[in-house]
Scaffold this active site. Structure first.
Site, PDB file in Angstrom:
ATOM      1  CG  HIS A  68     -52.585-123.330   7.988  1.00  0.00           C
ATOM      2  ND1 HIS A  68     -53.039-124.172   6.994  1.00  0.00           N
ATOM      3  CD2 HIS A  68     -52.211-122.182   7.349  1.00  0.00           C
ATOM      4  CE1 HIS A  68     -52.950-123.586   5.827  1.00  0.00           C
ATOM      5  NE2 HIS A  68     -52.445-122.359   6.015  1.00  0.00           N
ATOM      6  CG  ASP A 115     -53.522-127.927   3.092  1.00  0.00           C
ATOM      7  OD1 ASP A 115     -52.670-127.616   3.951  1.00  0.00           O
ATOM      8  OD2 ASP A 115     -53.388-128.886   2.300  1.00  0.00           O
TER       9      ASP A 115
END
Length: 474
Positions: free
Chosen positions: A445, A449
């Site tokens: 992450h 995204d």
């Protein structure tokens, strides 16, 4: 009279030039004019003080004593006569391998990134006959298992290293005797003495049997004090006895897998997203063309090639999934190397399909079959497992319904496949049974995204549910 005076003067002048402090001067400096004036007695006079010095070269002294004038001898003749008296000695160093009977089996080169390994097991025993390049031991490294081969045909005389030792390239493991002489005589006599010693040890042990009877009498009182100790043990946790446990050292491959997986959890910001795929169309395509596919390409058509092609399409649509963080930079890869996780008895290995974007279904299936066979046989090379930009893990072959895979560093995402289960699904307003599979995408992450991750997984779903999209590129 006049000539005699001149000859004496010349002789005295020549002697002063040739002899100084009882030592002979350079023979080449004497004037040739004096050569004819030097008599035999004069040569004897010169040799008298030099006898100790020229004693090592009797040939030169003999030439002078025979009346050869010193001045008339060319300097090269004098030097050559001196050289001929000195002997030249040739030194050579003998090595243990000069005999040619004993050869050493050593650890081979294991790869650029591997400096050492663990001697896992011996495939042969001392006294066994081996052929050239026949494996006699296995070295276990962080990535692959390497064989130690016999350099020559012969009989194993002895093993120098032991199982569990850490060895480096070039370390001697065994000694091979080409002729096999002395091998059986070295091993055979060692066994009878042990048996004789055991027999001798048993004979003296026969008289002590009388003392054992009184021992049981002493044991009951010892058991009595143990009873009060059992009371507090009721409140303490009951632990299994140690004799029912086994402690086995971890293999190098298992250590490496554990380290990398833990580093992945500590480094990446792991997040997993899920989706559900209808496998009806892909399974129908497989059942319709599997025979023709096998006949033409010589390999079975599986589901894995469909997911690899779908992953390639998703990575091309979302290049960030194929990228990786390196310090303060992002590295975008313009190639797609798909790693396939394969579980083996020794541990998890991840061979790589190179340039998957350039392959068709048949090439992908052939590559997967080849890598899977090598993985199970333990013959994968380091080059076949190095690199990789994206990983696919198929836990469905073991019956896994759902999981959250862990990223394989230094990649940024991994796709998890699972088992196919028939479920009631709404299709065209009707409830029908459909073969469904859960797919999971774990991603870093920090770089990726949620939007890109969901789009990527959605692309996998669309291509697998309708493989015609690959033909039309939509």
């Amino acid at each position: 009279m006049m000539w005699a005076v001149l000859r004496r003067k010349a002789a005295s002048a020549g002697s002063s030039n040739l002899v100084s402090y009882g030592k002979m001067q350079s023979l080449g400096k004497a004037r040739p004019a004096l050569a004819g004036s030097m008599s035999q007695s004069y040569a004897d006079t010169i040799l008298t003080p030099e006898a100790p010095t020229l004693g090592r070269n009797p040939k030169l002294a003999r030439q002078i004593h025979q009346g050869v004038p010193v001045n008339s001898m060319p300097i090269r003749n004098v030097v050559s006569s001196l050289k001929s008296e000195f002997s030249t000695q040739m030194w050579s160093r003998s090595f243990s391998s000069d005999s040619g009977d004993l050869v050493d089996a050593v650890v081979p080169f294991m790869g650029e990134s591997i400096s050492d390994g663990t001697l896992a097991t011996f495939l042969k025993k001392p006294g066994d006959r081996v052929e050239v390049d026949e494996p006699i031991a296995q070295i276990e490294t962080d990535k692959v298992t390497i064989d130690v081969a016999s350099p020559e045909a012969g009989v194993i005389q002895e093993f120098v290293a032991k199982e569990g030792d850490t060895v480096e390239p070039g370390t001697k493991v065994a000694i091979i005797s080409k002729s096999g002489e002395g091998v059986t005589t070295h091993v055979a006599p060692s066994e009878p003495p042990t048996q004789d010693a055991a027999a001798k040890a048993e004979k003296p042990s026969s008289p002590p049997p009388p003392p054992p009877p009184p021992q049981p009498e002493t044991q009951p009182p010892k058991a009595a004090p143990k009873q009060p100790s059992s009371k507090p043990s009721a409140t303490e946790p009951q632990l299994p006895p140690k004799d029912r446990e086994r402690r086995v050292p971890m293999t190098r491959l298992r250590k490496r897998v554990a380290t990398r997986l833990k580093d992945s959890q500590n480094t990446f910001a792991l997040l997993t997203t899920f989706n559900e795929v209808d496998m009806t169309n892909l399974m129908k395509l497989r059942s319709e063309y599997k025979d023709a596919f096998l006949e033409k390409h010589g390999v079975k058509l599986g589901l894995m090639s469909g997911f690899v092609k779908a992953a390639v399409s998703g990575l091309q649509n979302q290049p960030i999934i194929n990228a990786v963080i390196d310090g303060d930079d992002i590295i975008y890869r313009d190639y797609i190397d798909i790693s396939i996780a394969v579980g083996t008895p020794k541990g998890l290995v991840v061979p790589v399909i190179r340039d998957a974007e350039k392959m068709n279904f048949a090439e992908i299936e052939k590559t997967i079959n080849t890598l899977a066979k090598k993985a199970n046989n333990g013959s994968l090379s380091i080059d076949e497992m190095a690199g990789g930009s994206f990983t696919i893990s198929n836990g469905g072959v073991y019956g896994s319904l759902l999981s959250t895979p862990i990223i394989n560093p230094p990649q940024s995402a991994i796709l998890g496949m699972h088992s196919i289960v028939n479920k009631p699904m709404v299709v065209g307003g009707e409830i029908k049974a459909r073969p469904m599979m859960y797919v999971a995408l774990t991603y870093d992450h920090r770089l990726i995204d949620g939007r890109e991750a969901v789009f990527f997984l959605r692309r996998i779903k669309d291509v697998v549910e309708d493989p015609r999209r690959l033909l039309l590129d939509i």
